[in-house]
Write a protein that holds these residues in place. Structure first.
Motif, PDB file in Angstrom:
ATOM      1  N   ASN A   1       0.840  -0.977  -0.041  1.00  0.00           N
ATOM      2  CA  ASN A   1       0.007   0.140   0.008  1.00  0.00           C
ATOM      3  C   ASN A   1       0.802   1.216   0.300  1.00  0.00           C
ATOM      4  O   ASN A   1       0.615   2.254  -0.866  1.00  0.00           O
TER       5      ASN A   1
ATOM      6  N   VAL B   1       2.757   1.821  -3.514  1.00  0.00           N
ATOM      7  CA  VAL B   1       1.791   2.184  -4.434  1.00  0.00           C
ATOM      8  C   VAL B   1       1.432   3.730  -4.460  1.00  0.00           C
ATOM      9  O   VAL B   1       1.079   4.333  -5.219  1.00  0.00           O
TER      10      VAL B   1
ATOM     11  N   VAL C   1      -2.822   1.400  -8.955  1.00  0.00           N
ATOM     12  CA  VAL C   1      -3.214   0.568  -8.062  1.00  0.00           C
ATOM     13  C   VAL C   1      -2.632  -0.539  -7.518  1.00  0.00           C
ATOM     14  O   VAL C   1      -2.031  -1.422  -8.571  1.00  0.00           O
ATOM     15  N   GLY C   2      -2.705  -0.927  -6.385  1.00  0.00           N
ATOM     16  CA  GLY C   2      -1.857  -2.111  -5.734  1.00  0.00           C
ATOM     17  C   GLY C   2      -3.055  -2.878  -4.929  1.00  0.00           C
ATOM     18  O   GLY C   2      -3.484  -2.034  -4.028  1.00  0.00           O
ATOM     19  N   THR C   3      -3.026  -4.101  -4.981  1.00  0.00           N
ATOM     20  CA  THR C   3      -4.308  -4.520  -4.311  1.00  0.00           C
ATOM     21  C   THR C   3      -3.914  -6.168  -3.827  1.00  0.00           C
ATOM     22  O   THR C   3      -3.121  -6.992  -4.476  1.00  0.00           O
TER      23      THR C   3
ATOM     24  N   GLU D   1      -1.784  -7.796  -6.857  1.00  0.00           N
ATOM     25  CA  GLU D   1      -1.987  -7.106  -8.178  1.00  0.00           C
ATOM     26  C   GLU D   1      -1.573  -5.679  -8.434  1.00  0.00           C
ATOM     27  O   GLU D   1      -1.757  -4.972  -7.449  1.00  0.00           O
TER      28      GLU D   1
ATOM     29  N   ARG E   1      -1.702  -2.462 -10.963  1.00  0.00           N
ATOM     30  CA  ARG E   1      -2.307  -1.904 -12.607  1.00  0.00           C
ATOM     31  C   ARG E   1      -1.897  -0.475 -12.776  1.00  0.00           C
ATOM     32  O   ARG E   1      -2.044   0.284 -11.744  1.00  0.00           O
TER      33      ARG E   1
END
Lengths: 440, 440
Positions: free
Chosen positions: B276, B279, B287-289, B312, B314
């Motif tokens: 978090n 990113v 975004v990072g998840t 993930e 993006r």
């Protein structure tokens, strides 16, 4: 010591001293030792029942392996001169009468059931060593003042079933629980020769018992890493469990900007770190663990909307557990506020209260260790044991010996033969000290 | 505008100007508008196929509901004067000839299959609006220079199946995948009237297509929270997935002191927070998840020895994704060192590369929005769309309209009728601009 040396002592004592309290002279009693090879051999023999190819055991309570192991244990008890009975809860009790007619019994023992994929020392050592103590006394014809009872508690790993029956806290609901064997505890007790309809018969009166003492592997790495021979257990820690639920907003991981997220897993990560910080920032041996976590919906491309995780706190002091939890709760409030999530705690039934051992029993065990030239230290038991139930009705003590690498509940569980013998000798001499009046 | 007004314009144009390019006068074309009530009505009618009691739709590709919805769509296409065919990949194509004999087609459309428990706007709006554009042109007898093709891509949610066939990247392995319908993609394509053995027939040559344009709900909350009417999509972000494995030591939570633990879940918590931070600490809309997590063995009283979680990332820039990942990797190294754990990353196949839209298409869409008096902004698409495939063979644009609350892939998905009409009008006028030569 061999038999010839023994007789020299006995003859010496008979010729020199006053009438001895036992068939052995006092000096001879102090020199009594268990047989390390026999303990090691029996540990290995016992591990054949439910033994697995990787050196562990699969011997859950009420399984066929459990029943076969119990038959083996009963044969050892008889060899040690014990009169064996099965109580209504399925506990195996091997009794050796004392010289006094109405004196209460000194109880000692442990369990032989195992967790699935368990090791060969957890519980087993306490039982084999207890029989060894009885056998040494039998072989040396030592007549104790108190009756001695070697006890093998039924279904320890499934929730201290045998010891709860003995102290009268085994509820009907607990009998309905389906154990790892696939049988309910009720059917399981019947399967091993107990009578679940007459559990009251298994209950023991406090004035019927002088003391209870249990030898067990530490299951942690404290003794092993410090090179200490013996752990004198201060008590069995209390355990509190909660389910922690963190609620955010599940959302598309691609279309939801970072600053618009209410990510329940991110908040959970802050909670996990907070639990660790709260538990470690105050002095003491308390432990706190998050062992289970579930994020929903649980897809790589969806921001978790809900996380449920476990929280476990253990300490010898119930007050400390409550104080740690209060701090964790306020940390949760802060994290919830900062992350836009909601955090809630649900207490779980599995809670157990701390069970301190009897301070006199700690002194007896420490003195026995010292008399044997062994190093020892006070320590809590982080794991649960039948001793925690027994502590509610009788002076209770526990002896720990090192677990190599602290590994337990695993086929890799290992305790060295020398350490097992040390523990058994401390058990033997603690029993003798209690018998001689150390508790009076 | 009603038909009488239209004719006044037409007559005016015929009497005043040079020979018009279309049956409509230029002024009349600019004033063309979609019918908001018809769009709203058809969105609701379409949602009856696979409609659920909570206002959502269960209409996964290749299901009976999908087939029924496709029949409904084909009937609407015919009503709009389109000549309908099903290509080998099961895409529905409704064609309207242009005035020029050999000009390439302008394609526009979206999909009508839905995720399980999905909403009624995702995909559906793009299809209903595309048909509405064709119908408006048909009703006003506007003859365009280029052929127009309304396209309904097959199985978008299952992996952009229809558009991958069109650009020639649908692999035999992808045909073997079992879709949510329970059918393999191969059988599913057959079920909806395609021919999986002749997929090459579905492939389109770049010189056969003038442009592709797709209207879609945003699926995020950016437009809705800022009160912007139209999103001009800069591109579809690239997506990279990894499995992150953290290995510590599983151990007894009661007997292992805090300072002797190698807690994989505690290390995972630090990783989640690091992802978090990495990113969000650089500017941009990346975004990072971490959406999925599993701790083993996963019991409240065992310290997790192993955690596997998803990662993930993006962004519109593949370089930025790689740079973020490199930073996360070095954070992982630090965390592993500090916690005594090992952290490793396994790239997952689902990766897709960023697909920027054509800058001219963005200008066309922006100009169309401006001409309609609508507010607009540039933005990335965080979700995947068929447009990302089409962008590889033809100038591609995407139009977003607000999703209330940013909710998508849920029965609560909602886009206001006014916003749907705005999007459809922008689509209509973008098509007309392209037809008039804005790309030339």
């Amino acid at each position: 010591m061999n038999d010839r040396t023994m007789w020299i002592f006995v003859l010496l004592a008979l010729s020199l001293g006053p009438a001895p309290q036992t068939l052995c002279a006092q000096g001879a009693l102090e020199d009594l030792r268990v047989n390390p090879e026999r303990i090691e051999l029996r540990i290995q023999e016992l591990s054949q029942f439910g033994g697995t190819s990787n050196g562990g055991v699969d011997r859950v309570a009420f399984s066929d392996a459990d029943v076969q192991a119990r038959e083996y244990i009963i044969s050892l008890m008889r060899e040690a001169g014990l009169a064996v009975r099965i109580d209504a809860a399925g506990n195996i009790i091997g009794r050796r009468e004392g010289r006094g007619a109405d004196r209460p019994s000194i109880l000692f023992g442990s369990h032989i059931d195992a967790v699935p994929h368990g090791g060969k020392y957890d519980g087993a050592l306490g039982v084999i060593a207890a029989i060894e103590c009885a056998q040494v006394l039998h072989e040396h014809e030592v007549a104790t003042r108190h009756p001695l009872e070697v006890i093998v508690f039924s279904d320890e790993e499934g929730g201290l079933v045998g010891s709860r029956a003995i102290i009268g806290t085994l509820t009907p609901e607990a009998l309905d629980v389906v154990s790892h064997s696939g049988k309910s505890v009720r059917d399981g007790i019947r399967f091993i020769g107990g009578d679940p309809d007459r559990l009251e018969d298994a209950r023991r009166r406090p004035d019927d018992i002088k003391a209870f003492i249990e030898l067990h592997i530490e299951q942690g790495a404290i003794l092993n890493s410090r090179g200490t021979d013996i752990g004198v257990v201060e008590g069995i820690v209390g355990i509190n469990w909660w389910d922690v639920t963190i609620e955010g907003d599940a959302n598309h991981a691609g279309t939801t900007p970072m600053d618009q997220r209410k990510d329940a897993l991110l908040a959970a990560a802050h909670m996990i770190i907070a639990v660790n910080r709260v538990v470690t920032e105050v002095p003491g041996r308390q432990v706190g663990t998050v062992g289970r976590i579930r994020a929903e919906p649980g897809a790589p491309n969806v921001i978790p909307g809900r996380v449920v995780m476990s929280l476990e706190l253990r300490d010898l002091s119930a007050e400390k557990i409550q104080s740690l939890f209060a701090t964790i709760e306020s940390e949760a409030e802060r994290i919830a506020g900062e992350s836009g999530t909601r955090v809630s705690f649900t207490p779980i039934h599995a809670t157990s209260v701390p069970a301190p051992t009897d301070p006199r029993m700690r002194q007896i065990i420490a003195a026995a260790a010292e008399g044997l030239g062994l190093t020892f230290q006070l320590m809590p038991s982080g794991a649960g044991h039948d001793a925690q139930d027994m502590a509610r009705i009788t002076p209770t003590g526990m002896i720990f010996v090192p677990s190599v690498g602290g590994i337990s509940h695993s086929p890799e569980e290992y305790t060295r033969p020398g350490d097992m013998a040390n523990g058994a000798n401390v058990l033997l001499h603690s029993i003798l000290k209690i018998d001689e009046g150390a508790l009076d």
